[in-house]
Design an enzyme around this catalytic site. Structure first.
Site: not given
Ligand code: PXG
Length: 304
Positions: A52, A105, A151, A184
């Site tokens: 992940r 960058r 995440k 959630e």
């Protein structure tokens, strides 16, 4: 004791573990993280967490300056230095230090941080008697704006929901998406039990497909009661028989009240209890070995 690894150096003192104020992780939340548990000297579902992490890095176009195996070994080394068989790992990779300005960058190399320290997301009491939650009015980020499986270091959407929970005097908030479907909690997935059927929202409503969620799905299947993915609204939570939340930090925590509605008899339910027992068994035996049984025995001996 906490041990922190930052860009090639291990720190034993919390106050020595510092990064630059020019780091875009701080300036813009430009980075990602993983939270991983160590149970009984073994890292639980290590590869799922690592995959992940690398997937989040891919989408954010952040270059992790270690091979997958190297980073795994560095993480194991950090846990070994910490010396605790039951603890928590926070892996953080940021865009790195750069000038002011969003342009990635500007950052010549990413920052890699591994923190090994204990964690408690909630106090012990709600694990016994159940927790009250609210459904936040703050809507979950739309999947088209930011995929919920990244995440990232930017948790503001969830933090706004958490602030609502704090103002309501409860420990946690459940978030709905712009269509009104349950997604959630702020750092955990949601499960509901109704008429014996275990349900959880499907990934497309905008959830992080939690590794604890996956483990609970495995445990439920092993118990002969496979979890069903289902769209749910606030009504489905209010009229459910049981609700619980799952996450690496939270583990499995029962919910007994939603928006002032008592869930069933207001006590943690039997399905939750059985899942928790079997989840705990899994965490004791499964995982990537950090400390051998001999080392664990020696630690136990030293602790007595
Ligand atoms: N949803 C969200 C939004 C999360 O952040 C989960 C679900 C559960 O996923 P896992 O893979 O952990 O079962 C998370 C996990 C913290 C903390 O410090 C947050 C998480 C994990 C560990 C600690 O608040 N998020």
């Amino acid at each position: 004791m906490a041990v922190v690894y930052i860009d090639g150096v291990f720190y034993d003192k919390k106050e020595d573990a510092k990064i630059s104020v020019w780091d875009h992780g701080l300036l813009y939340g430009d980075g990602l993280f993983e939270g991983i548990r160590v149970y009984n000297g073994k890292i639980f579902r290590f590869d799922e967490h690592m995959k992940r992490l690398y997937d989040s890095a891919k989408t954010l176009a952040i270059d992790i300056p270690h091979s997958y195996e190297e980073l795994k070994q560095l993480t194991i080394d950090t846990v070994r230095r910490n010396g605790k068989p039951d603890t928590y790992i926070r892996l953080v990779v940021t865009r790195g230090p750069g000038d002011l300005g969003l342009d990635p960058r500007k950052c010549k190399h990413s920052t890699v941080i591994i923190i090994v320290d204990d964690i408690a997301l909630f106090p012990p009491e709600p694990y016994e008697v159940g927790m009250k939650v609210i459904i936040a009015s703050t809507r979950k980020n739309h999947m088209a704006a930011l995929n919920s499986n990244v995440k990232s270091l930017n948790y503001l959407n969830n933090i706004l929901a958490k602030i609502e929970a704090v103002h309501a005097g409860v420990p946690e908030a459940v978030m709905i998406n712009i269509h009104g479907y349950i997604t959630e909690g702020t750092a955990d997935n949601v499960f509901v039990v109704k008429d014996g059927i275990i349900k959880t929202p499907p990934p497309h409503v905008g959830i992080l497909v939690g590794i604890t969620r996956n483990a609970v799905i495995d445990v439920a299947a092993e118990m002969g009661n496979p979890v069903q993915e289902a769209l749910m609204t606030s009504h489905d939570l209010y009229v459910s028989d049981e609700i619980f939340l799952t996450g690496t930090g939270a583990e499995l925590i029962p919910v007994v009240n939603v928006d002032g509605r008592t869930i069933a008899n207001g006590k943690p339910g039997p399905v939750y209890r059985q899942l928790l027992e079997n989840f705990r068994k899994k965490t004791k035996v499964e995982g990537t070995v950090v400390f051998t049984q001999e080392e664990l025995d020696a630690m136990q001996g030293a602790a007595v």
